[in-house]
Enzyme design. Structure first.
Site, short mmCIF file in Angstrom:
data_model
loop_
_atom_site.label_atom_id
_atom_site.label_comp_id
_atom_site.label_asym_id
_atom_site.label_seq_id
_atom_site.Cartn_x
_atom_site.Cartn_y
_atom_site.Cartn_z
N GLU A 1 -10.63 -3.31 0.52
CA GLU A 1 -9.60 -2.79 -0.25
C GLU A 1 -9.67 -4.11 -0.48
OE1 GLU A 1 -6.02 -1.14 1.38
OE2 GLU A 1 -5.29 -0.64 -0.98
N GLY B 1 -2.09 -9.52 5.06
CA GLY B 1 -1.68 -9.36 6.49
C GLY B 1 -2.17 -8.37 7.57
N ASN C 1 -7.90 -0.23 7.82
CA ASN C 1 -9.51 1.24 8.06
C ASN C 1 -9.07 1.99 8.63
OD1 ASN C 1 -10.50 -1.82 6.16
ND2 ASN C 1 -9.52 -2.74 8.43
N GLU D 1 -0.07 -0.33 9.17
CA GLU D 1 -1.22 0.39 8.98
C GLU D 1 -1.26 1.62 10.06
OE1 GLU D 1 -2.37 -1.70 7.16
OE2 GLU D 1 -1.11 -3.18 7.14
N HIS E 1 -0.85 3.92 7.76
CA HIS E 1 -1.80 4.47 7.04
C HIS E 1 -2.28 5.84 7.37
CE1 HIS E 1 -0.91 2.03 3.12
NE2 HIS E 1 -0.47 0.49 3.63
N GLU F 1 1.24 2.89 -0.45
CA GLU F 1 1.99 1.26 0.01
C GLU F 1 3.61 1.97 -0.06
OE1 GLU F 1 0.38 -0.75 1.51
OE2 GLU F 1 -1.43 0.03 1.02
#
Ligand code: B3K
Ligand code: ZN
Length: 850
Positions: A121, A253, A257, A290, A293, A312
């Site tokens: 990304e 940070g 994935n 994460e 996400h 985000e």
């Protein structure tokens, strides 16, 4: 000339990708990548693929070499004319070679301490192979890895594994930016999770051998996140395995994935002796971020990079809510507002201001900003407040149901809220499309028992946006009577006009308005309020945020007065006296109230009122104010310092952290009186990093640090993450007059491994956070900083560009400093071969002064 990308230019890709197959033969200097991409045509058009820095060996369509006449290749793209493509589905395949060892930019495939890893990304995948590297092209991936490294990981589920070879399949269609691979000598701590519908999931946190005893907290955080997302958002995990890998060289940070999160090791590894309370809280929060996400970002992704805040902002909002639930909601909200003001308000008031959904950019990596992330999260918070908790959940359920597997826009997101709740969000959308922080003025009119509140909103012009229509502002208020009773519980006023009044009738006595409870909107408040009324709020308000804000405003007013040659009222000091009397009942809150606004915050507040900030005067004002405060409350501070001493073993929970934060807040004040005596004792006796680093910071500030710094270095020389703290705390806490020399001396050390982003950020970031040091009147701070950006840019443009934001406030200082900052910026801009990243940042920052 660098190309600018516009939101209005977005066109659908003419193809779907049915499947992506990749084979990697991993070698440090020459990794071979074979790809087979199965395309299905949706609409007329050529096949255009992205690529960067690839050594192309072969290009085929359905197994046949593509004739050179059918190809157009530039530095960054490959075009195959429609006429050269088969009518039906076809397979494009490529063989390329890349050089991970030479990849210091840490974008694409690179090596970190001998571990192969990836960061794709936003546009890193094009450094791996030719591909439609855009988030709206989603495909299942099948990956084969060959390497002599013992651990070989990629996205999805493992299909086969033997020595030197592993095969992974990810059934969930994803864009290339979520691709990842890792190959290295790693060890795992393992655990299991069963989703609420009974699916077993293997969990692994992979670290370098020797680090496994510092990974348990990360694993616990992951399990908590998985449970929370099921309970609060109804979201379950969807693969057989979830891997987290810690690497030392990472530009930010962590990265979400699919099924293979890659983390900066500082956000995985922890132990009481090496990590602070803040580190623990961040680890928990970022692991959650994460993981969350997986649904908000991966299962539903962004149509294009202009929509970045779709994933985000929402995911930050979700991780903030998670932390509130795990720890103290009040403390979390207050510290989130502090961060928002320090980073996002600052950004919004300067040359880098941009809407949460920008409409143009040159380099998307420059838009992973506080505005996209933190303001993006505030927007979700406002939406939730406006529609209510139940409707919010209904809307989110609809979002997941309607858009699972899609690449979406802010319009899709708002349509879901409209459809789920019936609310028209046309005006609300301005929060996404308009930059700038609204200023909200409140005027009170009290007559015959009726209180009329008149609000005016105004948003200053920002680069490229001069006119700002009124926004929808949810203003949560309460009313507190003079005897401290709440006469109106939290009520949300919905402001939609430029000016609007609200009347509260039949009140016995004139109440004090508790304004913007919970910080219900990201705005700047302007109101007349007496120190007595602030003190009343600080003592009696039922909302933790507005209580804290009352104290913070008193402190800020005093500091602004002192920094501009005036006198401070005793309001804050009096209020602190009252608070300290029962500090132990809420240590975290007391600690937050004791922390004075920083120099940069004072400068921002002055600038917002049209006053040119003087960094030296601000620094002197803050120091003097802190010393007076300490003298006046010395007895109470000493008592609390003693009573907040640790009880029992260190635990990284909210309660323990609260006691330590209050103790350190007392120490910060007391060190101004005892010249570091207590700090020296604490440094020698503390068993946890929170207290040791806190004590070390005070010792540096009072100039009694040499011995402690040497001891610290001796003890932790082998621990990179702890040594980063050593590199950060010195330039950050040193007196402004000595900080430049000190930072230069640190930068000259052999162990200043500046190509490692953590180490670079530690020293340079620590330095620029020292406001009066960075803004030295002779420009030495600017020059030192600019020299290092110039050095880093060719090696790691992404990190260099991000760190340019230290300069974003330069136009607000006086002519002397401005000229020196401008010269430093121009020196960067004039650098031959400057990266697109840094060039865009410096150009935008410089434009403000023209
Ligand atoms: N999505 C990544 C950030 C990628 C930054 C690229 N320059 C981490 C996160 O927000 O979770
Ligand atoms: Zn994120």
């Amino acid at each position: 000339m660098t190309e600018t990308h516009y939101l209005s230019d977005w066109q659908p890709y003419p193809f779907n990708v049915l499947e992506t197959r990749l084979e990697f033969d991993l070698a440090p200097k020459g990794t071979k990548v074979k790809s087979e991409i199965r395309f299905h045509r949706n609409s007329p058009g050529d096949l255009v693929l992205d690529g960067a820095g690839l050594r192309t060996k072969a290009l085929r369509i359905d197994g046949r070499e593509i004739a050179p006449t059918d190809l157009r290749q530039t530095e960054s793209s490959l075009t195959i004319a429609q006429s050269a493509l088969p009518e039906g589905d076809f397979t494009f395949s490529a063989e390329v070679e890349i050089d991970p060892e030479a990849n210091t930019a840490l974008e694409g495939l690179y090596l970190s301490g001998g571990i192969f890893c990836t960061q794709c990304e936003a546009e890193g995948f094009r450094h791996i192979t030719w591909y439609p590297d855009r988030p709206d092209v989603m495909a299942p991936f099948h990956v084969v890895l060959r390497s002599d490294k013992p651990v070989l990981l990629s996205n999805g589920n493992p299909v086969a594994s033997e020595k030197g070879r592993a095969e992974w399949h990810d059934p969930w269609p994803k864009p290339a930016y979520l691709f990842a691979l890792v190959a290295g000598d790693l060890v795992a701590i393992d655990d299991h999770f069963t989703t609420r519908s009974g699916k077993p999931v293997d969990l692994h946190v992979w670290v370098r051998p020797g680090d496994q005893d510092r990974a348990d907290f990360a694993m616990e955080s992951l399990k908590k996140s998985m449970i929370w997302d099921e309970e609060v958002y109804g979201r379950e995990y969807d693969l057989d395995v979830f891997n987290i890998v810690a690497v030392d060289d990472f530009n930010m940070g962590a990265m979400e994935n699919k099924g293979l999160n890659i983390f900066n090791s500082k956000l995985v590894l922890s132990s009481p002796a090496t990590a602070t309370d803040l580190d623990y809280e961040r680890i928990e929060g970022v692991i959650a971020h994460e993981y969350f996400h997986n649904w908000t970002g991966n299962r539903i992704t962004c149509r294009d990079w202009f929509q970045l805040c779709l994933k985000e902002g929402l995911t930050v909002f979700r991780d903030q809510s998670f932390t509130s639930d795990m720890r103290s909601a009040a403390v979390k909200r207050i510290s989130d507002v502090q961060t928002l003001r320090a980073r996002q308000f600052r950004e919004d008031q300067g040359p880098l201001a941009h809407p949460p959904r920008p409409d143009h950019f040159q380099e998307i990596n420059n838009f992973y900003t506080a505005t996209v992330y933190e303001k993006g999260a505030e927007i979700i918070g406002m939406l939730k407040r406006l529609v209510g908790d139940e409707n919010y959940r209904k809307a989110l359920d609809l979002y997941f149901e309607r858009h699972d597997g899609q690449a979406c826009t802010i319009e899709d997101w708002l349509a879901v809220f409209h459809d789920a709740t019936g609310r028209d969000l046309t005006q609300f959308k301005h929060w996404y499309t308009d930059a700038g922080t609204p200023q909200l003025t409140m005027i009170e009119d009290w007559q015959d028992g009726h209180l009329r509140l008149t609000f005016r909103q105004e948003t200053p012009a920002t680069p490229g946006q001069s006119h700002k229509p009124p926004r929808v502002i949810p203003i949560a208020i309460g009313l507190i009577s003079p005897n401290g009773d709440e006469v109106l519980p939290t009520t949300v006023l919905e402001m939609t006009e430029a000016e609007q009044s609200f009347v509260f009738r039949d009140l016995g006595a004139r109440p004090v308005v508790s304004l913007l409870r919970g910080f219900s909107a990201p705005v700047i408040i302007r109101r007349e309020i007496s120190a007595d009324d602030q003190a009343l709020l600080l003592a009696h308000d039922t909302d933790a945020f507005t209580r804290w804000e009352a104290g913070h405003d008193l402190a800020l007013a005093a500091l602004m007065a002192l920094a501009t040659g005036g006198e401070a009222s005793a309001g804050y000091s009096d209020a602190i006296g009252a608070l300290l009397a029962h500090a132990e009942t809420d240590p975290a809150f007391t600690a937050l109230c004791l922390a004075l606004p920083g120099d940069d915050a004072i400068a921002t507040a002055l600038a917002a009122r049209g006053i040119t900030p003087d960094p030296d005067a601000i620094h002197a004002a803050r120091e003097g104010f802190a010393r007076d405060l300490a003298s006046r409350h010395e007895a109470a501070l000493s008592r609390i310092y003693a009573t907040m001493a640790p009880v029992g073993a260190y635990r990284p929970d909210a309660e323990g952290a609260a006691r330590r934060s209050l103790r350190l807040a007392c120490l910060a004040l007391l060190s101004r009186l005892d010249e570091g005596d207590r700090a020296l004792v604490l440094f020698g006796s503390a068993e946890n990093m929170t207290e040791r680093l806190g004590a070390l910071g005070q010792l540096i500030a009072v100039g009694r640090d040499q011995e402690s710094l040497a001891l610290f270095r001796q003890e932790f020389a082998a621990n990179r993450l702890v040594m980063d703290k050593w590199f950060m705390v010195q330039p950050h806490r040193a007196s402004p007059e000595t900080a430049v020399a000190r930072a230069k001396a640190l930068a000259a050390r052999d162990d200043f491994d500046w190509k490692n982003p953590n180490r670079f950020r530690a020293l340079l970031g620590g330095f620029s956070a020292n406001h009066a040091a960075f803004h030295q009147a002779d420009g030495s701070g600017y020059d030192f900083y600019a020299d290092w950006l110039i050095k880093l840019d060719p090696v790691n443009p992404q990190t260099a560009a991000r760190m340019c934001s230290a300069f974003e406030t330069w136009p607000r200082y006086e002519a002397g400093r401005r000229e020196k900052a401008r010269a430093a910026l121009q020196r960067i801009a004039a650098r031959e071969g400057l990266s697109r990243n840094t060039s865009e940042m410096v150009t935008r920052i410089l434009a403000a002064g023209s």
